[in-house]
Design a protein around this motif. Structure first.
Motif, short mmCIF file in Angstrom:
data_model
loop_
_atom_site.label_atom_id
_atom_site.label_comp_id
_atom_site.label_asym_id
_atom_site.label_seq_id
_atom_site.Cartn_x
_atom_site.Cartn_y
_atom_site.Cartn_z
N PHE A 60 -26.63 35.31 11.13
CA PHE A 60 -27.61 36.39 11.20
C PHE A 60 -27.13 37.55 12.07
O PHE A 60 -27.47 38.71 11.81
N VAL A 61 -26.35 37.25 13.09
CA VAL A 61 -25.78 38.34 13.90
C VAL A 61 -24.85 39.18 13.03
O VAL A 61 -24.96 40.42 12.97
N ASN A 62 -23.91 38.53 12.35
CA ASN A 62 -22.97 39.28 11.53
C ASN A 62 -23.65 39.98 10.37
O ASN A 62 -23.30 41.12 10.01
N CYS A 63 -24.64 39.31 9.78
CA CYS A 63 -25.36 39.90 8.66
C CYS A 63 -26.09 41.18 9.08
O CYS A 63 -26.00 42.21 8.40
N PHE A 64 -26.78 41.12 10.20
CA PHE A 64 -27.55 42.29 10.64
C PHE A 64 -26.64 43.40 11.15
O PHE A 64 -27.00 44.58 11.08
N ARG A 65 -25.47 43.05 11.65
CA ARG A 65 -24.50 44.08 12.00
C ARG A 65 -24.13 44.88 10.77
O ARG A 65 -24.05 46.12 10.79
N THR A 66 -23.92 44.18 9.66
CA THR A 66 -23.55 44.83 8.41
C THR A 66 -24.73 45.58 7.80
O THR A 66 -24.58 46.71 7.30
N LYS A 67 -25.90 44.97 7.84
CA LYS A 67 -27.09 45.61 7.27
C LYS A 67 -27.33 46.99 7.86
O LYS A 67 -27.58 47.97 7.14
N TYR A 68 -27.30 47.08 9.18
CA TYR A 68 -27.61 48.36 9.82
C TYR A 68 -26.39 49.27 9.93
O TYR A 68 -26.53 50.44 10.31
N HIS A 69 -25.22 48.74 9.59
CA HIS A 69 -24.04 49.61 9.49
C HIS A 69 -24.13 50.47 8.24
O HIS A 69 -23.95 51.69 8.29
N TYR A 70 -24.45 49.85 7.10
CA TYR A 70 -24.56 50.58 5.84
C TYR A 70 -25.96 51.13 5.60
O TYR A 70 -26.12 52.14 4.91
N ASN A 71 -26.97 50.45 6.13
CA ASN A 71 -28.36 50.84 5.90
C ASN A 71 -28.63 51.00 4.39
O ASN A 71 -29.25 51.98 3.94
N ALA A 72 -28.14 50.03 3.64
CA ALA A 72 -28.20 50.13 2.18
C ALA A 72 -29.61 49.86 1.65
O ALA A 72 -30.28 48.93 2.07
N GLY A 73 -30.03 50.69 0.71
CA GLY A 73 -31.34 50.55 0.11
C GLY A 73 -31.44 49.31 -0.77
O GLY A 73 -30.45 48.83 -1.31
#
Length: 470
Positions: A339-352
């Motif tokens: 979840f740490v790595n996932c959320f790092r990526t989620k808010y890096h791209y902020n993909a819709g």
């Protein structure tokens, strides 16, 4: 070596409590109640040989794991992020409180990201490892989840006392005190370390009203009618948290297919796949979507589902106290790092997420199967955490571990979607992880890319957790 055989009773004193605590649990949870006989070993030196550990019961491990799942299920305003952190530290505490008790296991404190050494048992001290585990679990759970309900402390103390009472009549006061003191020292040291990971107190600050997200094509905005009643992003800084394995923190952010609204582009085709799947959803696909929904407002959340799989493995193989503890530690830390790595990526791209793209570029009549979660899309949290857990469980229990998931059996039928919660059978942990990932496509909230990348990242995260135990 002195062997202590505890007296057989009609039922353990703490069975009544476990039945009460698991009233809302699944069939597996109920079946993991304590048995009426406990066999433990107490030794003059700290370690015992692997061949001598077979009689060390896993029942206290299962009891605390089930109790933790109850907390995740019953606590209001739960989140998969905080839940993953919780099982990470609880599982690690379980392992470190018993690892010195076997020559086949050893502390992994020096392998963890910034932890250093943990307390060690005094030489020649007589430690009952079930009591050490019991005291350590009570202390760490109290540290991490005592906030949720005023009666949580009472429930934690009650379970600890009921398990403890099985041993007090046959052990010396000194042995009980030394055993429990060691478990609590481990829990306190791990909790102090946890305060510096970036997620301490995160249950009180899930949504940040001051966070400003970017606007633009393909970018995510909190949905007005999403899974959360609060139209704000959840734990947008979670990706900055420390991971358990340093190697996981050093993993690069994976590449994502760039936004492109043109018909036939790779990005468009990803969204079209979600659209087409929803239009042709089969009954089985609906059942899969519902089974893996794991809404933290109603269930023990995705990390709890993986922790539940750990209990299946422990129970079905009758793993001893040491392997049980390693199982919970490996699964807990793997989903926490996922979840740490996932959320790092989620808010890096902020993909819709798919709905906005489909509405503006494919069809205004398309309807979601599930409400959207309060965080960006890429990549899937379900996929990465399920894959990371499957990787560590496969390492411990093999490629062909067949099992039946009964975690949601007994839930009321979903009358809106005409879905009944029926048990699901899997030929391996990896098969279950793949179904968990696919469920998000069936639910209309993730593209195939989100799920495929999540599964790949999860395998790497799980491998890095496995390496901690080498």
């Amino acid at each position: 070596m002195k062997r202590i055989l505890l007296k057989k009773r009609e039922a353990p004193l703490y069975l009544t409590l476990l039945v009460a605590l698991t009233a809302m649990m699944s069939p597996l949870d109920a079946s993991c109640s304590m048995v009426s006989e406990y066999v433990d070993e107490s030794v003059n030196d700290n370690a015992i040989n692997r061949s001598e550990s077979d009689e060390l019961s896993n029942k206290a491990s299962l009891a605390w794991a089930n109790f933790c799942l109850t907390l995740l299920r019953e606590t209001p305003n739960g989140s998969p992020t905080y839940g993953s952190r919780f099982v990470g530290y609880v599982g690690l505490t379980m392992y470190e409180s018993v690892a010195p008790g076997s020559n086949s296991y050893s502390s992994i404190a020096g392998q963890l990201n910034g932890l250093g050494e943990l307390p060690k048992p005094k030489k020649k001290s007589k430690i009952n490892w079930t009591l050490a585990l019991n005291a350590g679990q009570a202390r760490i759970v109290k540290h991490l989840y005592g906030f949720a309900f005023t009666n949580n402390i009472v429930r934690i103390d009650s379970l600890e006392s009921k398990i403890r009472d099985e041993f007090v009549p046959v052990l010396s006061e000194k042995e009980v005190a030394i055993s429990e003191s060691f478990g609590r020292e481990i829990a306190d040291a791990i909790f102090e370390w946890s305060k510096t990971d970036g997620g301490h107190g995160s249950y009180m600050k899930g949504y940040d009203s001051t966070f400003a997200w970017a606007d633009g094509p393909g970018l995510w905005n909190p949905p007005a009618k999403g899974q959360s009643p609060i139209p704000l992003p959840l734990h947008h800084n979670w990706g900055n948290n420390r991971t358990f394995a340093l190697a996981n923190q050093l993993m690069p952010i994976p590449e994502m297919i760039p936004y492109d609204y043109k018909v036939g582009s790779d990005y468009y085709n990803q969204m079209k796949a979600v659209y087409d799947t929803r239009l042709n959803l089969t009954q089985e696909e609906k059942e899969i979507a519902n089974w893996w929904g794991d809404d933290p407002a109603e269930t023990f959340s995705p990390p709890g589902h993986s922790y539940y799989f750990a209990s299946i493995a422990v129970k079905e193989t009758n793993a001893d106290i040491f392997k049980a503890a390693q199982t919970y530690a490996a699964v807990g830390m793997s989903v926490a790092d996922a979840f740490v790595n996932c959320f790092r990526t989620k808010y890096h791209y902020n993909a819709g997420r798919p709905f906005a793209f489909i509405y503006h570029n494919i069809s205004t009549l398309w309807e979601l199967y599930w409400p959207e979660p309060p965080f960006p899309a890429f990549y899937s949290g379900h996929a990465v955490q399920a894959s990371s857990a499957a990787t560590v469980l496969t390492s411990l229990y093999g490629e062909d571990f067949e099992f039946t998931d009964m975690s949601h059996v007994g839930r009321p039928d979903d009358t809106e979607r005409l879905v009944e919660y029926k048990a699901r059978h899997f030929k391996s942990f990896n098969e279950a992880a793949e179904e968990s990932a696919n469920s998000r496509l069936f639910g209309g909230i993730h593209t195939p890319q989100d799920n495929e990348v999540g599964l790949i990242e999860g395998k790497e995260i799980g491998k890095n957790i496995n390496n901690l135990f080498l």
